[in-house]
Design a protein around this motif. Structure first.
Motif, PDB file in Angstrom:
ATOM      1  N   LEU A 216       0.826  -1.203   0.000  1.00  0.00           N
ATOM      2  CA  LEU A 216       0.000   0.000   0.000  1.00  0.00           C
ATOM      3  C   LEU A 216       0.863   1.257   0.000  1.00  0.00           C
ATOM      4  O   LEU A 216       1.691   1.445   0.896  1.00  0.00           O
ATOM      5  CB  LEU A 216      -0.911   0.022   1.229  1.00  0.00           C
ATOM      6  N   PRO A 217       0.707   2.150  -0.976  1.00  0.00           N
ATOM      7  CA  PRO A 217       1.476   3.396  -0.981  1.00  0.00           C
ATOM      8  C   PRO A 217       1.204   4.210   0.275  1.00  0.00           C
ATOM      9  O   PRO A 217       0.096   4.183   0.833  1.00  0.00           O
ATOM     10  CB  PRO A 217       0.965   4.118  -2.232  1.00  0.00           C
ATOM     11  N   ILE A 218       2.196   4.931   0.721  1.00  0.00           N
ATOM     12  CA  ILE A 218       2.066   5.714   1.952  1.00  0.00           C
ATOM     13  C   ILE A 218       0.924   6.715   1.846  1.00  0.00           C
ATOM     14  O   ILE A 218       0.112   6.866   2.771  1.00  0.00           O
ATOM     15  CB  ILE A 218       3.394   6.423   2.267  1.00  0.00           C
TER      16      ILE A 218
ATOM     17  N   ALA B  95      -1.733   6.518   0.079  1.00  0.00           N
ATOM     18  CA  ALA B  95      -3.009   5.795   0.122  1.00  0.00           C
ATOM     19  C   ALA B  95      -3.368   5.403   1.544  1.00  0.00           C
ATOM     20  O   ALA B  95      -4.534   5.491   1.954  1.00  0.00           O
ATOM     21  CB  ALA B  95      -2.943   4.560  -0.780  1.00  0.00           C
ATOM     22  N   MET B  96      -2.379   4.944   2.312  1.00  0.00           N
ATOM     23  CA  MET B  96      -2.645   4.588   3.708  1.00  0.00           C
ATOM     24  C   MET B  96      -3.068   5.816   4.513  1.00  0.00           C
ATOM     25  O   MET B  96      -4.009   5.759   5.315  1.00  0.00           O
ATOM     26  CB  MET B  96      -1.410   3.944   4.336  1.00  0.00           C
ATOM     27  N   ALA B  97      -2.383   6.928   4.311  1.00  0.00           N
ATOM     28  CA  ALA B  97      -2.725   8.150   5.033  1.00  0.00           C
ATOM     29  C   ALA B  97      -4.156   8.596   4.713  1.00  0.00           C
ATOM     30  O   ALA B  97      -4.920   8.977   5.600  1.00  0.00           O
ATOM     31  CB  ALA B  97      -1.728   9.251   4.696  1.00  0.00           C
ATOM     32  N   GLN B  98      -4.518   8.524   3.441  1.00  0.00           N
ATOM     33  CA  GLN B  98      -5.859   8.919   3.028  1.00  0.00           C
ATOM     34  C   GLN B  98      -6.914   7.956   3.561  1.00  0.00           C
ATOM     35  O   GLN B  98      -7.995   8.370   3.989  1.00  0.00           O
ATOM     36  CB  GLN B  98      -5.927   8.986   1.504  1.00  0.00           C
TER      37      GLN B  98
ATOM     38  N   ASP C 233       9.751   1.480   3.688  1.00  0.00           N
ATOM     39  CA  ASP C 233       9.540   1.460   2.244  1.00  0.00           C
ATOM     40  C   ASP C 233       8.477   0.431   1.850  1.00  0.00           C
ATOM     41  O   ASP C 233       8.360  -0.630   2.458  1.00  0.00           O
ATOM     42  CB  ASP C 233      10.841   1.116   1.522  1.00  0.00           C
ATOM     43  N   VAL C 234       7.705   0.770   0.851  1.00  0.00           N
ATOM     44  CA  VAL C 234       6.746  -0.144   0.236  1.00  0.00           C
ATOM     45  C   VAL C 234       6.943  -0.090  -1.284  1.00  0.00           C
ATOM     46  O   VAL C 234       7.411   0.924  -1.808  1.00  0.00           O
ATOM     47  CB  VAL C 234       5.291   0.243   0.601  1.00  0.00           C
ATOM     48  N   PRO C 235       6.626  -1.176  -2.001  1.00  0.00           N
ATOM     49  CA  PRO C 235       6.062  -2.417  -1.476  1.00  0.00           C
ATOM     50  C   PRO C 235       7.105  -3.306  -0.807  1.00  0.00           C
ATOM     51  O   PRO C 235       8.287  -3.236  -1.130  1.00  0.00           O
ATOM     52  CB  PRO C 235       5.506  -3.099  -2.726  1.00  0.00           C
ATOM     53  N   ASN C 236       6.635  -4.135   0.112  1.00  0.00           N
ATOM     54  CA  ASN C 236       7.464  -5.152   0.754  1.00  0.00           C
ATOM     55  C   ASN C 236       6.613  -6.413   0.866  1.00  0.00           C
ATOM     56  O   ASN C 236       5.622  -6.428   1.593  1.00  0.00           O
ATOM     57  CB  ASN C 236       7.945  -4.693   2.128  1.00  0.00           C
TER      58      ASN C 236
END
Length: 226
Positions: free
Chosen positions: A9-11, A13-16, A28-31
């Motif tokens: 999940l992009p950072i 996107a997670m924040a939103q 870092d993502v993706p992992n």
């Protein structure tokens, strides 16, 4: 036991997704192979929601070092409020742990470990219930663990426990924003919530990387029984 996770999940996107303010030091993502003791992205709530980095592996107050006792990457929901390591955190410091999926293992007749990958049926992110606390006096570090519950009948075909899965309408209660009552969220997810299949044994190595780790390994994976 939830012993390995994947997060793509992009950072932003997670924040939103959580209406949270992201920290600057998120992993870092993706992992596709997130291992215990590494940093993971976690949502906590205070005056506002924050997306921050924490060590996956809860460290009790009395540990003299991070390796002073068992590695606490999971916490059983049934005894969460009783265990000295967890009872204060479960009342005061709950968190949300967003992931793409997680791994469990079975063994074949020869004792070889066979990894399975679990994700949501609709391919949406999974949000796990967790608890957290700071450890260390001089330079405290934030640590967390995933809360688990007895598995539903489908998941128990692979393993007898599963993480607590939370829906968007559950987030505020789990984080304590809606007062007390989070204990009622500590239950198995419905039997049609997850899909799972065998993945390549390369994921048995904590050094394995890449998106192929979450691809089906054989032509006829076992499907959820619903």
């Amino acid at each position: 036991m939830c012993g390995r996770i994947a997060n793509t999940l992009p950072i932003d996107a997670m924040a939103q997704m959580f209406e949270a303010v992201p920290a600057n030091d998120l992993p870092d993502v993706p992992n596709y192979n997130v291992c215990p003791t590494t940093q993971i992205s976690v949502v906590v709530s205070g005056n506002d929601r924050r997306l921050i980095s924490m060590r996956w592996g809860f460290i009790p107050d009395w540990y003299q070092s991070p390796t002073d006792g068992p590695l606490l990457i999971n916490a059983r929901s049934e005894t969460l409020a009783e265990k000295p390591a967890f009872r204060q955190a479960c009342r005061q410091r709950r968190c949300l742990i967003p992931i793409t999926g997680y791994y469990e293992w079975t063994k074949d007749t020869a004792g070889q470990r066979l990894p399975w990958y679990f994700s949501s049926v609709d391919r949406a992110p999974l949000v796990l219930g967790g608890i957290w606390q700071e450890w260390g006096a001089d330079d405290p570090i934030k640590t967390c663990t995933i809360v688990t519950t007895p598995a539903n009948d489908v998941v128990s075909n692979v393993f007898h426990r599963m993480p607590v899965l939370l829906k968007p309408e559950d987030y505020a209660l789990w984080l304590g924003e809606k007062g007390k009552g989070a204990a009622r969220l500590m239950r198995a997810a419905p039997e049609d919530a997850l899909r799972f299949f065998r993945v390549h044994p390369q994921v048995n190595s904590n050094r394995a990387e890449g998106s192929d780790l979450i691809e089906p390994f054989d032509d006829d994976p076992i499907k959820p029984l619903f």
